[in-house]
Design a protein around this motif. Structure first.
Motif, PDB file in Angstrom:
ATOM      1  N   VAL A 113      70.008 -15.645   4.787  1.00 25.50           N
ATOM      2  CA  VAL A 113      69.534 -15.700   6.690  1.00 25.50           C
ATOM      3  C   VAL A 113      70.060 -14.218   6.828  1.00 25.50           C
ATOM      4  O   VAL A 113      70.133 -13.189   7.596  1.00 25.50           O
ATOM      5  N   GLU A 114      71.461 -14.966   6.978  1.00 24.60           N
ATOM      6  CA  GLU A 114      72.646 -13.819   8.074  1.00 24.60           C
ATOM      7  C   GLU A 114      72.368 -12.363   7.744  1.00 24.60           C
ATOM      8  O   GLU A 114      72.211 -11.807   8.649  1.00 24.60           O
ATOM      9  N   ALA A 115      72.884 -12.369   6.406  1.00 21.90           N
ATOM     10  CA  ALA A 115      72.885 -10.676   6.057  1.00 21.90           C
ATOM     11  C   ALA A 115      71.679 -10.355   6.085  1.00 21.90           C
ATOM     12  O   ALA A 115      71.667  -8.885   6.188  1.00 21.90           O
ATOM     13  N   LYS A 116      71.004 -10.849   6.109  1.00 17.68           N
ATOM     14  CA  LYS A 116      69.185 -10.288   6.025  1.00 17.68           C
ATOM     15  C   LYS A 116      69.062  -9.930   7.220  1.00 17.68           C
ATOM     16  O   LYS A 116      68.087  -8.484   7.296  1.00 17.68           O
ATOM     17  N   VAL A 117      69.534 -10.952   7.890  1.00 22.14           N
ATOM     18  CA  VAL A 117      68.694 -10.566   9.112  1.00 22.14           C
ATOM     19  C   VAL A 117      69.673  -9.210   9.803  1.00 22.14           C
ATOM     20  O   VAL A 117      69.251  -8.176  10.879  1.00 22.14           O
ATOM     21  N   ALA A 118      70.947  -9.181   9.435  1.00 25.90           N
ATOM     22  CA  ALA A 118      71.858  -7.829  10.326  1.00 25.90           C
ATOM     23  C   ALA A 118      71.076  -6.682   9.648  1.00 25.90           C
ATOM     24  O   ALA A 118      71.388  -5.630  10.430  1.00 25.90           O
ATOM     25  N   SER A 119      71.332  -6.684   7.934  1.00 18.87           N
ATOM     26  CA  SER A 119      70.436  -5.265   7.728  1.00 18.87           C
ATOM     27  C   SER A 119      69.196  -4.738   7.954  1.00 18.87           C
ATOM     28  O   SER A 119      68.677  -3.632   7.997  1.00 18.87           O
ATOM     29  N   LEU A 120      68.784  -6.166   8.549  1.00 13.23           N
ATOM     30  CA  LEU A 120      67.114  -5.481   9.671  1.00 13.23           C
ATOM     31  C   LEU A 120      67.387  -4.918  10.765  1.00 13.23           C
ATOM     32  O   LEU A 120      66.488  -3.888  11.239  1.00 13.23           O
ATOM     33  N   LEU A 121      67.703  -5.211  11.625  1.00 15.72           N
ATOM     34  CA  LEU A 121      68.446  -4.747  13.166  1.00 15.72           C
ATOM     35  C   LEU A 121      68.086  -3.707  12.875  1.00 15.72           C
ATOM     36  O   LEU A 121      67.724  -2.843  14.188  1.00 15.72           O
ATOM     37  N   PRO A 122      69.084  -2.276  11.899  1.00 15.37           N
ATOM     38  CA  PRO A 122      68.687  -1.315  12.439  1.00 15.37           C
ATOM     39  C   PRO A 122      67.728  -0.434  12.485  1.00 15.37           C
ATOM     40  O   PRO A 122      67.339   0.525  12.875  1.00 15.37           O
ATOM     41  N   HIS A 123      67.256  -0.610  11.543  1.00 17.80           N
ATOM     42  CA  HIS A 123      65.474  -0.970  11.259  1.00 17.80           C
ATOM     43  C   HIS A 123      64.621  -0.619  11.979  1.00 17.80           C
ATOM     44  O   HIS A 123      63.703   0.010  12.366  1.00 17.80           O
ATOM     45  N   PHE A 124      64.879  -1.947  12.744  1.00 15.98           N
ATOM     46  CA  PHE A 124      63.672  -2.137  14.398  1.00 15.98           C
ATOM     47  C   PHE A 124      64.229  -1.208  14.826  1.00 15.98           C
ATOM     48  O   PHE A 124      63.232  -0.674  15.367  1.00 15.98           O
ATOM     49  N   PHE A 125      65.323  -0.877  15.321  1.00 11.45           N
ATOM     50  CA  PHE A 125      65.372  -0.175  16.699  1.00 11.45           C
ATOM     51  C   PHE A 125      65.538   1.407  16.416  1.00 11.45           C
ATOM     52  O   PHE A 125      65.099   1.937  17.119  1.00 11.45           O
ATOM     53  N   ASN A 126      65.227   1.845  15.061  1.00  7.86           N
ATOM     54  CA  ASN A 126      65.205   3.164  14.779  1.00  7.86           C
ATOM     55  C   ASN A 126      63.300   3.542  14.000  1.00  7.86           C
ATOM     56  O   ASN A 126      63.677   4.717  14.189  1.00  7.86           O
ATOM     57  N   GLY A 127      62.724   2.478  14.752  1.00  3.64           N
ATOM     58  CA  GLY A 127      60.869   3.101  14.879  1.00  3.64           C
ATOM     59  C   GLY A 127      60.628   2.767  13.169  1.00  3.64           C
ATOM     60  O   GLY A 127      59.466   2.744  12.709  1.00  3.64           O
ATOM     61  N   THR A 128      61.531   2.369  12.006  1.00  2.00           N
ATOM     62  CA  THR A 128      61.470   2.135  10.700  1.00  2.00           C
ATOM     63  C   THR A 128      59.485   1.333  10.734  1.00  2.00           C
ATOM     64  O   THR A 128      59.191   1.222   9.928  1.00  2.00           O
ATOM     65  N   PHE A 129      60.030   0.521  11.004  1.00  2.00           N
ATOM     66  CA  PHE A 129      58.979  -0.831  11.338  1.00  2.00           C
ATOM     67  C   PHE A 129      57.638  -0.572  11.741  1.00  2.00           C
ATOM     68  O   PHE A 129      56.913  -1.564  11.067  1.00  2.00           O
ATOM     69  N   GLY A 130      57.864   0.089  12.392  1.00  2.00           N
ATOM     70  CA  GLY A 130      56.642  -0.158  13.478  1.00  2.00           C
ATOM     71  C   GLY A 130      55.342   1.369  12.145  1.00  2.00           C
ATOM     72  O   GLY A 130      54.660   1.201  12.231  1.00  2.00           O
ATOM     73  N   LEU A 131      56.263   1.784  11.183  1.00  2.00           N
ATOM     74  CA  LEU A 131      55.449   2.699  10.624  1.00  2.00           C
ATOM     75  C   LEU A 131      54.998   2.346   8.747  1.00  2.00           C
ATOM     76  O   LEU A 131      54.307   2.554   8.629  1.00  2.00           O
ATOM     77  N   CYS A 132      55.560   0.751   8.695  1.00  2.00           N
ATOM     78  CA  CYS A 132      55.355   0.285   7.360  1.00  2.00           C
ATOM     79  C   CYS A 132      55.514  -1.119   7.315  1.00  2.00           C
ATOM     80  O   CYS A 132      55.109  -1.827   6.735  1.00  2.00           O
ATOM     81  N   VAL A 133      55.694  -1.638   8.627  1.00  2.00           N
ATOM     82  CA  VAL A 133      55.294  -3.446   9.063  1.00  2.00           C
ATOM     83  C   VAL A 133      53.229  -3.388   9.663  1.00  2.00           C
ATOM     84  O   VAL A 133      53.238  -3.168  10.857  1.00  2.00           O
ATOM     85  N   ALA A 134      53.166  -4.182   9.137  1.00  2.00           N
ATOM     86  CA  ALA A 134      51.445  -4.259   9.834  1.00  2.00           C
ATOM     87  C   ALA A 134      51.782  -4.904  10.800  1.00  2.00           C
ATOM     88  O   ALA A 134      50.855  -5.053  11.387  1.00  2.00           O
ATOM     89  N   ALA A 135      52.726  -5.651  11.098  1.00  6.58           N
ATOM     90  CA  ALA A 135      52.652  -6.491  12.277  1.00  6.58           C
ATOM     91  C   ALA A 135      53.970  -6.343  12.705  1.00  6.58           C
ATOM     92  O   ALA A 135      55.286  -7.685  12.710  1.00  6.58           O
ATOM     93  N   PRO A 136      54.290  -5.647  13.117  1.00  7.31           N
ATOM     94  CA  PRO A 136      55.602  -4.973  13.857  1.00  7.31           C
ATOM     95  C   PRO A 136      55.918  -5.600  15.004  1.00  7.31           C
ATOM     96  O   PRO A 136      56.951  -5.524  15.708  1.00  7.31           O
TER      97      PRO A 136
END
Length: 210
Positions: A113-136
Motif C-alpha cells: 500500500v505504501e509503495a503504491k501510494v507513493a507511486s500514484l502521487l506524481p501522476h495525481f499532481f501532473n494531471g494524469t488521473f483527470g484523463l484516465c480515472v472516471a472518478a478523480p
C-alpha cells in the motif's frame, strides 16, 4: 466523437475550473505553480494536444487552451483552505489517506500500500488521473481504477491471455466491466494507445472469439 466534443463533455477550461473551486484565476495559478492541485489534464495549442500521460499528439481541430476535469475542483478547494505554504501537504495528506483506505480494503499488504501510494502521487499532481480515472475527485476513485488495472494486466498478461488460471470466465468478464466503469473512455487523440482499448475493447473481442 470529435476531440472538441469529447473535451466539452468531460472537461472545463481554466477559468471555469477556478470558478468551480470558488477561487480566482490568480489563486489557481499560484496553486498550480506550487504543484498543490492537479495540473491540466490536456493542453491544446498550435495543432497539438499535450498530456503528461501521452506526451504530444498532432490534432487537426483548431483547439486552444488548458482543460481540467471539473471533479478535481474538490482538490483545489482543499488546497485553498490550507494554511499558506501548506497547500500541497494538505492535499497530499487527504489523498494519501483515501488511497490507503481503499487499497487496504482490497487486501494489499501494508508495504505494498505504501509503495503504491507513493507511486500514484506524481501522476495525481501532473494531471494524469483527470484523463484516465472516471472518478478523480477522491482517492478511492483513483485507487479503484489503478487496482483494477493492475489486476487485469497481471491476470491477462496485459490483455493477451483470455483464459488465465484461477479465475472463471464470468469473474474475468466482471473484472473487465468493473475496470471499464472505473476508467475514462479516453479522447480520440490517444484512444488507440490507451489502456481502455487494450484491456477493455480489444480484450472483449478476444474473449468473444474464444
Amino acid at each position: 466523437m470529435t476531440l472538441e466534443a469529447y473535451l466539452s463533455s468531460h472537461f472545463v477550461d481554466k477559468p471555469t475550473f477556478a470558478s468551480l473551486a470558488n477561487i480566482s484565476s490568480a489563486r489557481l495559478d499560484a496553486l498550480l505553480a506550487a504543484q498543490a492541485v492537479p495540473a491540466a489534464s490536456y493542453t491544446c495549442s498550435n495543432g497539438v494536444i499535450r498530456s503528461a500521460a501521452f506526451g504530444e499528439t498532432a490534432i487537426s481541430e483548431p483547439i486552444e487552451g488548458e482543460f481540467f476535469r471539473p471533479e478535481c475542483a474538490r482538490w483545489a478547494l482543499i488546497a485553498d483552505q490550507a494554511a499558506p505554504g501548506e497547500e500541497r501537504d494538505a492535499v497530499s495528506t487527504v489523498l494519501a489517506g483515501e488511497l490507503e483506505r481503499h487499497l487496504r480494503s482490497c487486501g494489499l499488504e501494508v508495504s505494498a500500500v505504501e509503495a503504491k501510494v507513493a507511486s500514484l502521487l506524481p501522476h495525481f499532481f501532473n494531471g494524469t488521473f483527470g484523463l484516465c480515472v472516471a472518478a478523480p475527485s477522491s482517492g478511492a476513485g483513483i485507487a479503484k481504477k489503478e487496482f483494477l488495472q493492475d489486476k487485469l494486466v497481471a491476470l491477462t498478461r496485459n490483455g493477451t491471455e483470455t483464459e488465465p488460471a484461477g479465475i472463471r470466465r464470468s469473474e474475468l468478464l466482471k473484472l473487465v466491466d468493473d475496470y471499464a466503469n472505473a476508467a475514462m473512455p479516453f479522447s480520440p487523440a490517444e484512444y488507440d494507445r490507451s489502456s481502455r482499448k487494450r484491456l477493455v475493447d480489444d480484450f472483449r473481442v478476444l474473449l468473444a472469439s474464444d
